[in-house]
Design a protein around this motif. Sequence first.
Motif, short mmCIF file in Angstrom:
data_model
loop_
_atom_site.label_atom_id
_atom_site.label_comp_id
_atom_site.label_asym_id
_atom_site.label_seq_id
_atom_site.Cartn_x
_atom_site.Cartn_y
_atom_site.Cartn_z
N ALA A 167 33.17 35.71 25.48
CA ALA A 167 32.52 35.91 26.77
C ALA A 167 33.31 35.27 27.91
O ALA A 167 33.41 35.83 29.01
N LEU A 168 33.88 34.10 27.66
CA LEU A 168 34.67 33.45 28.70
C LEU A 168 35.94 34.24 29.00
O LEU A 168 36.37 34.32 30.15
N ASP A 169 36.54 34.82 27.97
CA ASP A 169 37.71 35.67 28.20
C ASP A 169 37.35 36.82 29.16
O ASP A 169 38.13 37.17 30.05
N GLY A 174 41.80 38.63 34.65
CA GLY A 174 42.42 38.98 35.92
C GLY A 174 41.99 38.17 37.11
O GLY A 174 42.24 38.56 38.26
N ALA A 175 41.36 37.01 36.89
CA ALA A 175 40.84 36.22 38.01
C ALA A 175 41.96 35.70 38.90
O ALA A 175 43.04 35.33 38.44
N ASP A 176 41.70 35.68 40.19
CA ASP A 176 42.64 35.08 41.13
C ASP A 176 42.68 33.57 40.97
O ASP A 176 43.73 32.94 41.15
N LEU A 177 41.51 32.98 40.66
CA LEU A 177 41.41 31.54 40.46
C LEU A 177 40.51 31.28 39.26
O LEU A 177 39.38 31.77 39.22
N LEU A 178 41.02 30.56 38.28
CA LEU A 178 40.24 30.14 37.11
C LEU A 178 40.04 28.64 37.17
O LEU A 178 41.02 27.87 37.12
N ARG A 195 45.33 22.42 26.47
CA ARG A 195 46.12 23.53 25.95
C ARG A 195 45.28 24.80 25.87
O ARG A 195 45.75 25.89 26.23
N GLN A 196 44.05 24.69 25.40
CA GLN A 196 43.18 25.86 25.32
C GLN A 196 42.89 26.45 26.70
O GLN A 196 42.80 27.66 26.85
N ALA A 197 42.75 25.59 27.70
CA ALA A 197 42.55 26.08 29.06
C ALA A 197 43.76 26.88 29.52
O ALA A 197 43.62 27.96 30.12
N GLY A 198 44.95 26.37 29.24
CA GLY A 198 46.17 27.10 29.61
C GLY A 198 46.32 28.40 28.85
O GLY A 198 46.73 29.42 29.41
N GLU A 199 45.97 28.38 27.56
CA GLU A 199 46.05 29.60 26.76
C GLU A 199 45.07 30.66 27.26
O GLU A 199 45.38 31.86 27.27
N ARG A 203 46.33 34.40 28.43
CA ARG A 203 45.96 35.65 27.75
C ARG A 203 45.06 36.56 28.58
O ARG A 203 44.94 37.74 28.29
N THR A 204 44.42 36.00 29.62
CA THR A 204 43.52 36.82 30.44
C THR A 204 44.14 37.24 31.77
O THR A 204 43.47 37.86 32.59
#
Length: 246
Positions: A167-169, A174-178, A195-199, A203-204
Amino acid sequence: MSALTVLGVAAPYPLPDVPCSGYLLRSGGAEVWVDAGPGSLAELLRHTTLSALDAVWLSHLHLDHIGDLLNAYYALSYGELPARSPLPVYAPAALGERLAGFFAQNDAGFVADVLELWPLSDGHVVELGELRLTSRAVEHGCDAYALRAESGGRVLAYSGDCAPCGALDEVAAGADLLLCEANDPEPTPVHHTPRQAGELARRTGVKHLVVTHVGPLLSADQATAEAEAAFQGPTTRAVVGATLSF
């Protein structure tokens, strides 16, 4: 132009000059207080007023994300502020029960003059002028939501607190700001690592990653560097008082 002002980032308790999670979203002609952690109200009042807000949106009911809603209620009830219609609050359904318990009331009806409580659900959509807020249920061991905010073709994605999940993916795509939490140094079922935040950002297809809600076992600079290495894209540390345009 859309903008996000950082009001607080500390987890799981406030630090000197660093409130807990809170953000001011200005987009599509609307102003939304996103999460209301302890200390964030005072920072909010540097930039706007409670009378000017169109809504409050709360990702989940842990204290470090909702504590200053109590102060907002007191300000609106007893602070001699200009009269306004009840302030809409979008939050997990149990918020009313929490407020009733804190104030020793039978139910949350006592707040109705100043706060208008609306329960979140997976896929819940709110439109405030040209701003569209979509909530998605995420994995945090409780009723918790991520937020996708869209206006004029610009997109903000906010993780709230959660572990990586499908769901978070979808929220981040394509977000301009995450705006993503990076609470833990090692993977857990309830939080992201840097690391998971960066991944997630990589990937999105996110354009800009902002790292926030860094837990006490990490430094904010370390977490940001680890997230940036995994993302390999523009990465910023959330700093109280900073305003990010997107």
